[in-house]
Write a protein that holds these residues in place. Structure first.
Motif, PDB file in Angstrom:
ATOM      1  N   ASN A  61      50.979 117.508 -31.809  1.00 23.05           N
ATOM      2  CA  ASN A  61      50.971 117.811 -33.038  1.00 23.05           C
ATOM      3  C   ASN A  61      50.822 116.641 -33.905  1.00 23.05           C
ATOM      4  O   ASN A  61      51.359 115.355 -33.362  1.00 23.05           O
ATOM      5  N   ILE A  62      49.931 116.474 -34.927  1.00 22.67           N
ATOM      6  CA  ILE A  62      49.758 115.427 -35.760  1.00 22.67           C
ATOM      7  C   ILE A  62      50.114 115.605 -37.130  1.00 22.67           C
ATOM      8  O   ILE A  62      49.713 116.317 -37.734  1.00 22.67           O
ATOM      9  N   ARG A  63      50.763 114.485 -37.643  1.00 22.17           N
ATOM     10  CA  ARG A  63      51.465 114.528 -39.199  1.00 22.17           C
ATOM     11  C   ARG A  63      51.041 113.453 -39.795  1.00 22.17           C
ATOM     12  O   ARG A  63      51.712 112.324 -39.207  1.00 22.17           O
ATOM     13  N   THR A  64      50.674 113.435 -40.842  1.00 21.87           N
ATOM     14  CA  THR A  64      50.521 111.960 -41.617  1.00 21.87           C
ATOM     15  C   THR A  64      50.384 112.407 -43.403  1.00 21.87           C
ATOM     16  O   THR A  64      49.967 113.653 -43.692  1.00 21.87           O
ATOM     17  N   GLU A  65      50.841 111.467 -43.961  1.00 24.46           N
ATOM     18  CA  GLU A  65      50.932 111.528 -45.706  1.00 24.46           C
ATOM     19  C   GLU A  65      49.518 111.251 -46.030  1.00 24.46           C
ATOM     20  O   GLU A  65      49.029 111.289 -47.072  1.00 24.46           O
ATOM     21  N   GLY A  66      48.640 110.583 -44.869  1.00 21.26           N
ATOM     22  CA  GLY A  66      47.339 109.980 -45.476  1.00 21.26           C
ATOM     23  C   GLY A  66      46.132 110.782 -45.215  1.00 21.26           C
ATOM     24  O   GLY A  66      46.231 111.872 -44.912  1.00 21.26           O
ATOM     25  N   ASP A  67      45.208 110.236 -44.939  1.00 23.91           N
ATOM     26  CA  ASP A  67      43.804 110.567 -44.568  1.00 23.91           C
ATOM     27  C   ASP A  67      43.460 110.765 -43.055  1.00 23.91           C
ATOM     28  O   ASP A  67      43.839 109.661 -42.568  1.00 23.91           O
ATOM     29  N   ILE A  68      42.947 111.493 -42.572  1.00 22.44           N
ATOM     30  CA  ILE A  68      42.699 111.468 -41.212  1.00 22.44           C
ATOM     31  C   ILE A  68      41.111 112.097 -40.845  1.00 22.44           C
ATOM     32  O   ILE A  68      40.656 112.985 -41.558  1.00 22.44           O
ATOM     33  N   GLN A  69      40.539 111.597 -39.739  1.00 28.97           N
ATOM     34  CA  GLN A  69      38.957 111.930 -39.657  1.00 28.97           C
ATOM     35  C   GLN A  69      39.254 112.201 -38.021  1.00 28.97           C
ATOM     36  O   GLN A  69      39.608 111.029 -37.331  1.00 28.97           O
ATOM     37  N   ILE A  70      38.798 113.250 -37.561  1.00 33.17           N
ATOM     38  CA  ILE A  70      38.792 113.426 -36.008  1.00 33.17           C
ATOM     39  C   ILE A  70      37.606 113.845 -35.533  1.00 33.17           C
ATOM     40  O   ILE A  70      36.856 114.777 -36.076  1.00 33.17           O
ATOM     41  N   GLU A  71      37.065 113.173 -34.526  1.00 29.43           N
ATOM     42  CA  GLU A  71      35.987 113.545 -33.643  1.00 29.43           C
ATOM     43  C   GLU A  71      36.195 113.824 -32.396  1.00 29.43           C
ATOM     44  O   GLU A  71      35.310 114.358 -31.891  1.00 29.43           O
ATOM     45  N   GLY A  72      37.431 113.600 -31.713  1.00 28.91           N
ATOM     46  CA  GLY A  72      37.696 114.109 -30.482  1.00 28.91           C
ATOM     47  C   GLY A  72      38.346 115.518 -30.689  1.00 28.91           C
ATOM     48  O   GLY A  72      37.758 116.425 -31.467  1.00 28.91           O
TER      49      GLY A  72
END
Length: 165
Positions: A61-72
């Motif tokens: 799992n991935i958790r962040t309060e910010g922004d994320i861009q996933i290409e994989g």
């Protein structure tokens, strides 16, 4: 006979020894009120989004309060403020975010205040949203449900089956 004094004038008395003198160029304070300095706060700066490149695979799992861009590829749930799924990305799990933009493939539920499926999106799963935009050419298999607060962790209601005539 009568002596008229001005009420607005203050008698000029020298400052007592050992006391600080005020700046004569500073604006006068209002009587009865102390002058306080208001701290200057800078607006919260958003950092650049975290990027997971196309050659990266994450299992978990991935958790962040910010922004994320996933290409994989991600096999697990993702929670972020703003989430962009790139054209080369494949997500297997639930996606939760304030703003979700899907350009790639998602197998699982999508929950977001704003959800946008671009023309290259492929989503296989339910979408729970407050606002949604689906561009022409997007591939979507699942149900769409509008909720006032789609980010709430409570169980989502199943959609009613179609009424038979």
């Amino acid at each position: 006979m009568f002596s008229k004094t001005r009420v607005t004038e203050k008698p000029q008395t020298p400052p007592a020894p050992g006391t600080a003198t005020s700046n004569p160029d500073a604006p006068a304070a209002t009587p009865g009120f102390e002058r306080t300095e208001t701290p200057v706060t800078t607006p919260a700066r958003r950092s650049a989004p975290s990027v997971l490149s196309s050659d990266l695979t994450v299992v978990g799992n991935i958790r962040t309060e910010g922004d994320i861009q996933i290409e994989g590829t991600v096999e697990g749930d993702i929670r972020a403020h703003q989430l962009v799924i790139g054209e080369t990305a494949t997500i297997r799990g639930e996606i939760v975010g304030d703003e979700v933009v899907v350009n790639g493939r998602v197998v699982g539920r999508v929950r977001g205040l704003k959800v946008r499926l671009t023309a290259t999106a492929r989503v296989e799963g339910d979408i729970i949203h407050k606002t949604i935009a689906i561009e022409s050419g997007a591939h979507f298999e699942g149900s769409v449900q509008r909720q006032e607060d789609p980010l709430a962790n409570g169980p989502t209601k199943k959609l009613a089956p179609p009424a038979s005539e």
